[in-house]
Design an enzyme around this catalytic site. Structure first.
Site, short mmCIF file in Angstrom:
data_model
loop_
_atom_site.label_atom_id
_atom_site.label_comp_id
_atom_site.label_asym_id
_atom_site.label_seq_id
_atom_site.Cartn_x
_atom_site.Cartn_y
_atom_site.Cartn_z
N LYS A 54 0.84 -1.21 0.00
CA LYS A 54 0.00 0.00 0.00
C LYS A 54 0.87 1.25 0.00
O LYS A 54 0.64 2.20 -0.76
CB LYS A 54 -0.92 0.00 1.23
CG LYS A 54 -2.05 -1.02 1.12
CD LYS A 54 -2.75 -1.28 2.45
CE LYS A 54 -3.74 -2.42 2.28
NZ LYS A 54 -4.25 -2.98 3.53
N GLN A 98 -4.98 -2.06 9.92
CA GLN A 98 -4.73 -3.36 9.29
C GLN A 98 -5.22 -4.49 10.21
O GLN A 98 -4.85 -4.56 11.38
CB GLN A 98 -3.23 -3.51 9.01
CG GLN A 98 -2.86 -4.73 8.22
CD GLN A 98 -3.38 -4.70 6.78
OE1 GLN A 98 -3.27 -3.70 6.09
NE2 GLN A 98 -3.94 -5.81 6.33
N ASP A 121 -11.65 1.90 4.30
CA ASP A 121 -11.85 0.45 4.21
C ASP A 121 -13.34 0.11 4.13
O ASP A 121 -13.70 -1.02 3.81
CB ASP A 121 -11.25 -0.24 5.44
CG ASP A 121 -10.03 -1.09 5.08
OD1 ASP A 121 -9.83 -1.34 3.88
OD2 ASP A 121 -9.31 -1.50 6.00
#
Ligand code: NDP
Length: 302
Positions: A54, A98, A121
């Site tokens: 990322k 994460q 997200d």
């Protein structure tokens, strides 16, 4: 018959080309680039790889990125404090925590603490709710990528019977919510299956578009697929492979070699859905930047 291969690598590269110019213009116009912060707790090797990928993509595209790395024993309160600080930062448009988090962290509470307008997200309940009722919002990146792949490869789900195997909150359920909407490139008749589904092969054989998100290597066999179906394989599984230097290889939830003989189109693993996830994360980050800066012709999410 040998199926058309739907390449997530090619489709995501097209997205990056579109995003690059857009990011450059936005940076010039607003005096700062879009910003993404990633919170990584612990040293899970797979999570480290994802975060590295990322960050690398952000650098290539001119997106500001910040990694907050915390030790595996970081307390719940410490993670919450970082999220709350990021919520306040004006240079950060997207926050991503994460997963998975270590056991001492209350995952739902931490995800719910992310400001919904920075939840790139798409896991915050407010955004999940908006997705379900068809309001513009952040779509979870992998499901968004699946939808985009179908659109970009010319396999619109409109009027088709889509069967999804897997009902997780991050993959199966959001794909369901996106594809059943009353809008272009959705309008599908969607069936969702899971481990308690009776007569699974009978149902998967009815699919015009079959989406596998199971987490079981090569689970979907030829006899589970209708001839001519489009098959999207979300699965990423490591299996032993003594012939490979690293001792393993990645396979999907679909038996690619068998199923490509009956399907009309299929996504490979690796190189299929996987590359789409980061591309859609960057779309969400740019979308967030544009919304926060009141850009009228912002990136169309659907
Ligand atoms: P989960 O383990 O959260 O969910 C798996 C789902 O599959 C569950 O709903 C489960 O049913 C169902 N399932 C398991 N076994 C069977 C079976 N024998 N028959 C029918 N259904 C079954 O996994 P995720 O959704 O998180 O991930 C799915 C796959 O996608 C994994 O391989 C993962 O690595 C991959 N993935 C890939 C991403 C990408 O970027 N390409 C991103 C995220 C995930 P039940 O609910 O009844 O337990």
């Amino acid at each position: 018959m040998s199926a058309e291969i739907i390449s997530g690598k090619e489709i995501s590269d097209q997205i990056y080309s579109l995003l690059a110019g857009r990011i450059e213009n936005l940076t010039q116009k607003f005096g700062r680039p879009p910003g993404l912060a990633v919170v990584l707790v612990g040293d899970n090797p797979a999570s480290q790889v994802y975060v590295r990928m990322k960050t690398k993509k952000c650098a290539e595209l001119g997106v500001f990125s910040e990694e907050i790395r915390l030790n595996a024993d970081a307390s719940h309160a410490e993670v919450m404090r970082h999220v709350q600080e990021l919520n306040q930062r004006t240079d950060i448009d997207g926050i991503l925590v994460q997963l998975p988090l270590p056991v001492q962290c209350n995952e739902p509470e931490i995800l719910n603490a992310i400001a919904p307008e920075k939840d790139v997200d798409g896991f915050h309940p407010v955004n999940v709710g908006n997705m379900l009722i068809g309001e513009p919002t952040f779509l979870p990146c992998t499901p968004y990528g699946v939808w985009y792949m179908l659109k970009a490869s010319g396999h619109s789900p409109e009027g088709k019977h889509v069967v999804i195997v897997g009902r997780s909150n991050i993959v199966g359920k959001p794909i369901f919510a996106i594809l059943c909407q009353k809008r272009a490139y959705a309008n599908a008749t969607v069936t969702m299956c899971h481990s308690r589904t009776a007569n699974l092969p009978e149902i998967t054989r009815q699919a015009d578009i079959l989406i596998a998100a199971i987490g079981s290597p090569e689970f979907v066999k030829k006899n589970m697929v209708k001839p001519g179906a489009v098959v999207i394989d979300v699965g990423i599984n490591r299996v032993d492979d003594p012939s490979s230097q690293r001792g393993y290889k990645l396979v999907g939830d679909v038996d690619f070699d068998e199923v490509r003989e009956v399907a009309s189109a299929i996504t490979p693993v690796p190189g299929g859905v996987g590359p789409m996830t980061i591309a859609m994360l960057l779309c969400n980050t740019v979308y967030s930047f544009e919304r926060r800066n009141n850009v009228n012709d912002h990136l169309r999410i659907l």
